[in-house]
Scaffold this active site. Structure first.
Site, PDB file in Angstrom:
ATOM      1  N   GLN A  99      -8.535  20.769 -45.287  1.00 12.89           N
ATOM      2  CA  GLN A  99      -9.247  19.616 -45.831  1.00 12.89           C
ATOM      3  C   GLN A  99     -10.740  19.862 -46.035  1.00 12.89           C
ATOM      4  O   GLN A  99     -11.375  19.148 -46.796  1.00 12.89           O
ATOM      5  CB  GLN A  99      -9.016  18.401 -44.932  1.00 12.89           C
ATOM      6  CG  GLN A  99      -7.557  17.959 -44.923  1.00 12.89           C
ATOM      7  CD  GLN A  99      -7.307  16.751 -44.054  1.00 12.89           C
ATOM      8  OE1 GLN A  99      -7.189  16.882 -42.840  1.00 12.89           O
ATOM      9  NE2 GLN A  99      -7.240  15.573 -44.642  1.00 12.89           N
ATOM     10  N   ARG A 144     -13.104  18.255 -32.996  1.00 13.02           N
ATOM     11  CA  ARG A 144     -11.731  18.749 -33.211  1.00 13.02           C
ATOM     12  C   ARG A 144     -11.647  19.420 -34.575  1.00 13.02           C
ATOM     13  O   ARG A 144     -11.960  18.796 -35.588  1.00 13.02           O
ATOM     14  CB  ARG A 144     -10.734  17.583 -33.126  1.00 13.02           C
ATOM     15  CG  ARG A 144      -9.308  18.018 -33.407  1.00 13.02           C
ATOM     16  CD  ARG A 144      -8.277  16.916 -33.160  1.00 13.02           C
ATOM     17  NE  ARG A 144      -6.967  17.413 -33.511  1.00 13.02           N
ATOM     18  CZ  ARG A 144      -6.117  16.830 -34.356  1.00 13.02           C
ATOM     19  NH1 ARG A 144      -6.423  15.671 -34.915  1.00 13.02           N
ATOM     20  NH2 ARG A 144      -4.968  17.383 -34.637  1.00 13.02           N
ATOM     21  N   HIS A 180      -2.348  22.611 -38.705  1.00 14.02           N
ATOM     22  CA  HIS A 180      -2.574  21.293 -39.320  1.00 14.02           C
ATOM     23  C   HIS A 180      -2.092  21.389 -40.777  1.00 14.02           C
ATOM     24  O   HIS A 180      -2.896  21.452 -41.712  1.00 14.02           O
ATOM     25  CB  HIS A 180      -4.053  20.910 -39.216  1.00 14.02           C
ATOM     26  CG  HIS A 180      -4.319  19.440 -39.369  1.00 14.02           C
ATOM     27  ND1 HIS A 180      -4.999  18.688 -38.436  1.00 14.02           N
ATOM     28  CD2 HIS A 180      -3.986  18.568 -40.349  1.00 14.02           C
ATOM     29  CE1 HIS A 180      -5.087  17.421 -38.855  1.00 14.02           C
ATOM     30  NE2 HIS A 180      -4.478  17.329 -40.016  1.00 14.02           N
ATOM     31  N   ASN A 182      -0.111  19.649 -35.380  1.00 10.89           N
ATOM     32  CA  ASN A 182      -0.551  18.299 -35.696  1.00 10.89           C
ATOM     33  C   ASN A 182       0.551  17.549 -36.443  1.00 10.89           C
ATOM     34  O   ASN A 182       1.027  18.008 -37.477  1.00 10.89           O
ATOM     35  CB  ASN A 182      -1.795  18.347 -36.601  1.00 10.89           C
ATOM     36  CG  ASN A 182      -2.294  16.944 -36.943  1.00 10.89           C
ATOM     37  OD1 ASN A 182      -2.752  16.210 -36.074  1.00 10.89           O
ATOM     38  ND2 ASN A 182      -2.155  16.544 -38.206  1.00 10.89           N
ATOM     39  N   GLU A 183       0.958  16.418 -35.910  1.00  4.37           N
ATOM     40  CA  GLU A 183       1.875  15.493 -36.579  1.00  4.37           C
ATOM     41  C   GLU A 183       3.147  16.150 -37.120  1.00  4.37           C
ATOM     42  O   GLU A 183       3.376  16.170 -38.345  1.00  4.37           O
ATOM     43  CB  GLU A 183       1.134  14.760 -37.708  1.00  4.37           C
ATOM     44  CG  GLU A 183      -0.054  13.959 -37.217  1.00  4.37           C
ATOM     45  CD  GLU A 183      -0.685  13.090 -38.298  1.00  4.37           C
ATOM     46  OE1 GLU A 183      -0.374  13.279 -39.487  1.00  4.37           O
ATOM     47  OE2 GLU A 183      -1.479  12.199 -37.938  1.00  4.37           O
ATOM     48  N   ASN A 209      -2.345  10.214 -32.663  1.00  5.78           N
ATOM     49  CA  ASN A 209      -3.048   9.854 -33.903  1.00  5.78           C
ATOM     50  C   ASN A 209      -2.579   8.461 -34.302  1.00  5.78           C
ATOM     51  O   ASN A 209      -1.398   8.271 -34.612  1.00  5.78           O
ATOM     52  CB  ASN A 209      -2.711  10.823 -35.033  1.00  5.78           C
ATOM     53  CG  ASN A 209      -3.226  12.240 -34.771  1.00  5.78           C
ATOM     54  OD1 ASN A 209      -3.918  12.496 -33.788  1.00  5.78           O
ATOM     55  ND2 ASN A 209      -2.879  13.151 -35.654  1.00  5.78           N
ATOM     56  N   TYR A 211      -3.341   5.018 -36.758  1.00  6.08           N
ATOM     57  CA  TYR A 211      -4.086   4.432 -37.877  1.00  6.08           C
ATOM     58  C   TYR A 211      -3.769   2.972 -38.153  1.00  6.08           C
ATOM     59  O   TYR A 211      -4.644   2.212 -38.551  1.00  6.08           O
ATOM     60  CB  TYR A 211      -3.834   5.235 -39.168  1.00  6.08           C
ATOM     61  CG  TYR A 211      -4.567   6.555 -39.179  1.00  6.08           C
ATOM     62  CD1 TYR A 211      -5.870   6.639 -39.629  1.00  6.08           C
ATOM     63  CD2 TYR A 211      -3.954   7.704 -38.697  1.00  6.08           C
ATOM     64  CE1 TYR A 211      -6.558   7.845 -39.621  1.00  6.08           C
ATOM     65  CE2 TYR A 211      -4.635   8.918 -38.682  1.00  6.08           C
ATOM     66  CZ  TYR A 211      -5.940   8.975 -39.141  1.00  6.08           C
ATOM     67  OH  TYR A 211      -6.626  10.159 -39.120  1.00  6.08           O
ATOM     68  N   GLU A 233      -6.870  11.157 -33.369  1.00  6.57           N
ATOM     69  CA  GLU A 233      -7.287  10.688 -34.704  1.00  6.57           C
ATOM     70  C   GLU A 233      -7.216   9.168 -34.757  1.00  6.57           C
ATOM     71  O   GLU A 233      -6.280   8.559 -34.240  1.00  6.57           O
ATOM     72  CB  GLU A 233      -6.384  11.224 -35.823  1.00  6.57           C
ATOM     73  CG  GLU A 233      -6.612  12.655 -36.194  1.00  6.57           C
ATOM     74  CD  GLU A 233      -5.723  13.111 -37.345  1.00  6.57           C
ATOM     75  OE1 GLU A 233      -5.390  12.292 -38.228  1.00  6.57           O
ATOM     76  OE2 GLU A 233      -5.354  14.292 -37.340  1.00  6.57           O
ATOM     77  N   TRP A 270     -11.525  10.005 -37.036  1.00  4.77           N
ATOM     78  CA  TRP A 270     -11.168  10.783 -38.228  1.00  4.77           C
ATOM     79  C   TRP A 270     -11.913  10.164 -39.395  1.00  4.77           C
ATOM     80  O   TRP A 270     -11.659   8.998 -39.704  1.00  4.77           O
ATOM     81  CB  TRP A 270      -9.654  10.759 -38.489  1.00  4.77           C
ATOM     82  CG  TRP A 270      -9.346  11.626 -39.666  1.00  4.77           C
ATOM     83  CD1 TRP A 270      -9.313  11.249 -40.980  1.00  4.77           C
ATOM     84  CD2 TRP A 270      -9.096  13.037 -39.643  1.00  4.77           C
ATOM     85  NE1 TRP A 270      -9.075  12.347 -41.771  1.00  4.77           N
ATOM     86  CE2 TRP A 270      -8.935  13.449 -40.974  1.00  4.77           C
ATOM     87  CE3 TRP A 270      -9.018  13.992 -38.617  1.00  4.77           C
ATOM     88  CZ2 TRP A 270      -8.678  14.781 -41.320  1.00  4.77           C
ATOM     89  CZ3 TRP A 270      -8.760  15.302 -38.967  1.00  4.77           C
ATOM     90  CH2 TRP A 270      -8.582  15.686 -40.308  1.00  4.77           C
ATOM     91  N   GLU A 291      -8.119  14.655 -48.961  1.00  3.76           N
ATOM     92  CA  GLU A 291      -7.149  13.812 -48.275  1.00  3.76           C
ATOM     93  C   GLU A 291      -5.731  14.050 -48.845  1.00  3.76           C
ATOM     94  O   GLU A 291      -5.111  13.188 -49.441  1.00  3.76           O
ATOM     95  CB  GLU A 291      -7.596  12.338 -48.372  1.00  3.76           C
ATOM     96  CG  GLU A 291      -6.671  11.286 -47.794  1.00  3.76           C
ATOM     97  CD  GLU A 291      -6.236  11.470 -46.345  1.00  3.76           C
ATOM     98  OE1 GLU A 291      -6.860  12.251 -45.612  1.00  3.76           O
ATOM     99  OE2 GLU A 291      -5.247  10.847 -45.971  1.00  3.76           O
ATOM    100  N   TRP A 292      -5.261  15.266 -48.688  1.00  4.84           N
ATOM    101  CA  TRP A 292      -3.891  15.660 -49.047  1.00  4.84           C
ATOM    102  C   TRP A 292      -3.515  15.166 -50.449  1.00  4.84           C
ATOM    103  O   TRP A 292      -4.293  15.376 -51.377  1.00  4.84           O
ATOM    104  CB  TRP A 292      -2.921  15.200 -47.946  1.00  4.84           C
ATOM    105  CG  TRP A 292      -3.391  15.633 -46.580  1.00  4.84           C
ATOM    106  CD1 TRP A 292      -3.789  14.836 -45.541  1.00  4.84           C
ATOM    107  CD2 TRP A 292      -3.566  16.982 -46.102  1.00  4.84           C
ATOM    108  NE1 TRP A 292      -4.190  15.601 -44.460  1.00  4.84           N
ATOM    109  CE2 TRP A 292      -4.070  16.912 -44.778  1.00  4.84           C
ATOM    110  CE3 TRP A 292      -3.371  18.257 -46.661  1.00  4.84           C
ATOM    111  CZ2 TRP A 292      -4.353  18.047 -44.007  1.00  4.84           C
ATOM    112  CZ3 TRP A 292      -3.650  19.391 -45.906  1.00  4.84           C
ATOM    113  CH2 TRP A 292      -4.130  19.274 -44.593  1.00  4.84           C
TER     114      TRP A 292
HETATM  115  C1  GAL Z   1      -3.366  12.252 -40.675  1.00 11.64           C
HETATM  116  C2  GAL Z   1      -3.757  13.698 -40.834  1.00 11.64           C
HETATM  117  C3  GAL Z   1      -5.178  13.911 -41.209  1.00 11.64           C
HETATM  118  C4  GAL Z   1      -5.757  12.867 -42.121  1.00 11.64           C
HETATM  119  C5  GAL Z   1      -5.316  11.458 -41.751  1.00 11.64           C
HETATM  120  C6  GAL Z   1      -5.732  10.373 -42.707  1.00 11.64           C
HETATM  121  O1  GAL Z   1      -2.002  12.114 -40.901  1.00 11.64           O
HETATM  122  O2  GAL Z   1      -3.515  14.394 -39.630  1.00 11.64           O
HETATM  123  O3  GAL Z   1      -5.300  15.219 -41.698  1.00 11.64           O
HETATM  124  O4  GAL Z   1      -5.594  13.190 -43.437  1.00 11.64           O
HETATM  125  O5  GAL Z   1      -3.944  11.399 -41.587  1.00 11.64           O
HETATM  126  O6  GAL Z   1      -4.754  10.111 -43.650  1.00 11.64           O
END
Ligand code: GAL
Length: 469
Positions: free
Chosen positions: A16, A73, A118, A162-163, A305, A307, A373, A417, A424-425
């Site tokens: 990223q 991190r 990751h 990660n995840e 993590n 969100y 995160e 984060w 962002e992917w």
């Molecule tokens: C997570 C991921 C991060 C970041 C975040 C926000 O799934 O580990 O790399 O992109 O989401 O979408």
């Protein structure tokens, strides 16, 4: 109040931020390949340059110092260190890069937390079957041992993977992350299985070979929303929310923290669905064998993590075909009172974090928890004075404090984060999670602190010593 040695951090991931995708002998990863295919990523964007942290690390370090975090991190790019994924060939320039990052952090009194994986598998290993191939566990273990050996004198907090849930589901079921496969209802379970085997092998290697001298801690970072029943009084909804937690967090946390095997509810649901669709063959959810490393107990702390949250009721499948959604039979909906800020999936629900932390304490035997995160995004019209994100961080950190003091959860750290806006992917650069703004149209990729970065720095300054100042 927060514990005196509480870890205050911010996070990033190699693909990223680093760029330098072909620099100095780095091998290609699955994200390089994925982004270079048309139609995969928003605006055909890619991480070829990203924040160019490969060349601009000193600028990142300035940001880190400006925040005053105690921890940072980062993740290592497997293909930068081992271009073909194996220890047959080591890219010394990659080793030097990470040595400098780690040494600079320590010189500034910032402790690194390092993620080995990751999302960015070396493409050479993908060509041999990637995470679907059982042999990947041994290859990952060799890579992990190489990293422990090379950096473990200075790195004391490690995340293996990660995840795994996101890697497996988005990469192999939904096809929206690399490697972009849509083998619904089968591949993701196999990938998750091999990730657990790989993680466990690496943990055992650390435990027996490196821990005695290096004295660090190793875990894997698990993502989960907080899931609550749509109707709190409806038994079907309560069961659906429990299934959703089992299929998201339990899938990986149950084997590692509770039984060494998958949650019973998960296997029952998957096998019942297979029978219903007359799917012939072994269970789609693989079993651990006596040849596998023991999975139970392979985490020295719980890395979460978090969100967002969802309301859940039964349903939401994919008709008469196999898929994870039908297996779990849990339809996720948003509560209309939850604001959506930035990216569409991110409903802002700080209290969900407290609930999830309490659930983790009760279900997984009161582990030490690091929130590895948590963050808030902006899309479209950007605000440098991002007051909503300031509120978000304040509210969320308040919920963490309540989890510690009122619920007795052993939370050891919090990582925002992300340090800065980045790739962002699948959303490319359109979704911004940074505490620092990055000007992607500027040749120097200038970093500028958002108001939320300044506020987070104040919070850290206030609580860092354990006592509010
Ligand atoms: C997570 C991921 C991060 C970041 C975040 C926000 O799934 O580990 O790399 O992109 O989401 O979408």
């Amino acid at each position: 109040m927060f514990p005196r040695d509480f870890a205050w951090g911010a996070g990033t991931a190699a693909y990223q931020i680093e760029g330098g995708w072909q620099a100095d002998g780095k091998g290609p990863s699955i994200w390089d390949a994925f982004c270079h295919e048309n139609g995969r990523v928003f605006g055909e964007q890619n991480g070829d340059v990203a924040c160019n942290s490969y060349e601009l690390w000193e600028k990142d370090l300035e940001c880190i110092q400006q925040l005053g975090v105690t921890h940072y991190r980062l993740s290592l790019s497997w293909a930068r260190l081992l271009p073909d994924g194996t220890t047959r060939h080591v890219n010394q320039t990659g080793v030097q890069y990470y040595n400098k990052v780690i040494d600079d952090l320590l010189a500034c009194d910032v402790s690194p937390m390092v993620t080995l994986y990751h999302f960015d598998l070396p493409q050479t290993l993908q060509d041999q079957g990637g995470w679907k191939s059982p042999g990947i566990a041994t290859l990952f273990d060799s890579y992990a041992k190489f990293c422990f050996q090379t950096f473990g004198d200075r790195v004391k907090l490690w995340i293996t993977i990660n995840e795994p849930h996101v890697c497996a589901k988005l990469g192999y079921e939904d096809g929206i992350h690399a490697p972009g496969l849509k083998e619904k209802g089968t591949a993701a379970y196999l990938v998750g299985h091999n990730m657990l085997r790989a993680h466990a092998m690496a943990w055992h290697s650390y435990n027996s070979v490196y821990r005695p001298q290096q004295k660090g801690a190793v875990s894997l970072a698990l993502n989960s929303d907080w899931f609550e029943p749509s109707d709190q009084h409806c038994n079907e909804d309560i069961a659906a929310a429990e299934r959703d937690l089992a299929f998201t967090l339990g899938w990986f946390a149950w084997p590692v923290f509770v039984t060494g095997d998958y949650p019973e509810v998960m296997r029952t649901a998957i096998d019942a669905r297979s029978a219903k669709l007359r799917y012939n063959g072994a269970s789609r959810l693989p079993s651990f064998s006596s040849d596998d490393p023991a999975i139970l107990g392979t985490a020295d702390f719980f890395a979460l993590n978090y969100y967002t949250s969802r309301k859940v009721k039964p349903g939401g499948g994919c008709g008469e075909t196999l898929c994870i959604k039908s297996d779990r039979d849990a339809e996720e909906v948003l509560d209309s009172s939850w604001p959506i800020c930035g990216v569409s999936w991110l409903a802002v629900v700080p209290y969900g974090l407290r609930k999830l932390l309490k659930y983790i304490k009760d279900t997984f035997n009161n582990p030490e928890v690091y929130i590895t995160e948590n963050g808030f995004s902006q899309v479209g019209q950007l605000q440098m004075e991002d007051v909503q994100r300031c509120e978000f961080y304040k509210d969320t950190i308040m919920e963490v404090a309540k989890a510690i003091h009122q619920d007795g959860v052993n939370v050891r750290g919090y990582f925002a984060w992300s340090l800065m806006d980045n790739f962002e992917w699948a959303d490319g650069f359109s979704v911004r999670f940074g505490l620092f703004h990055v000007d992607f149209s500027d040749a120097k990729l200038r970093r500028t602190i958002y108001r939320s970065g300044r506020e987070y720095a104040k919070i850290i300054e206030k609580y860092k010593s354990g006592q509010p100042k």
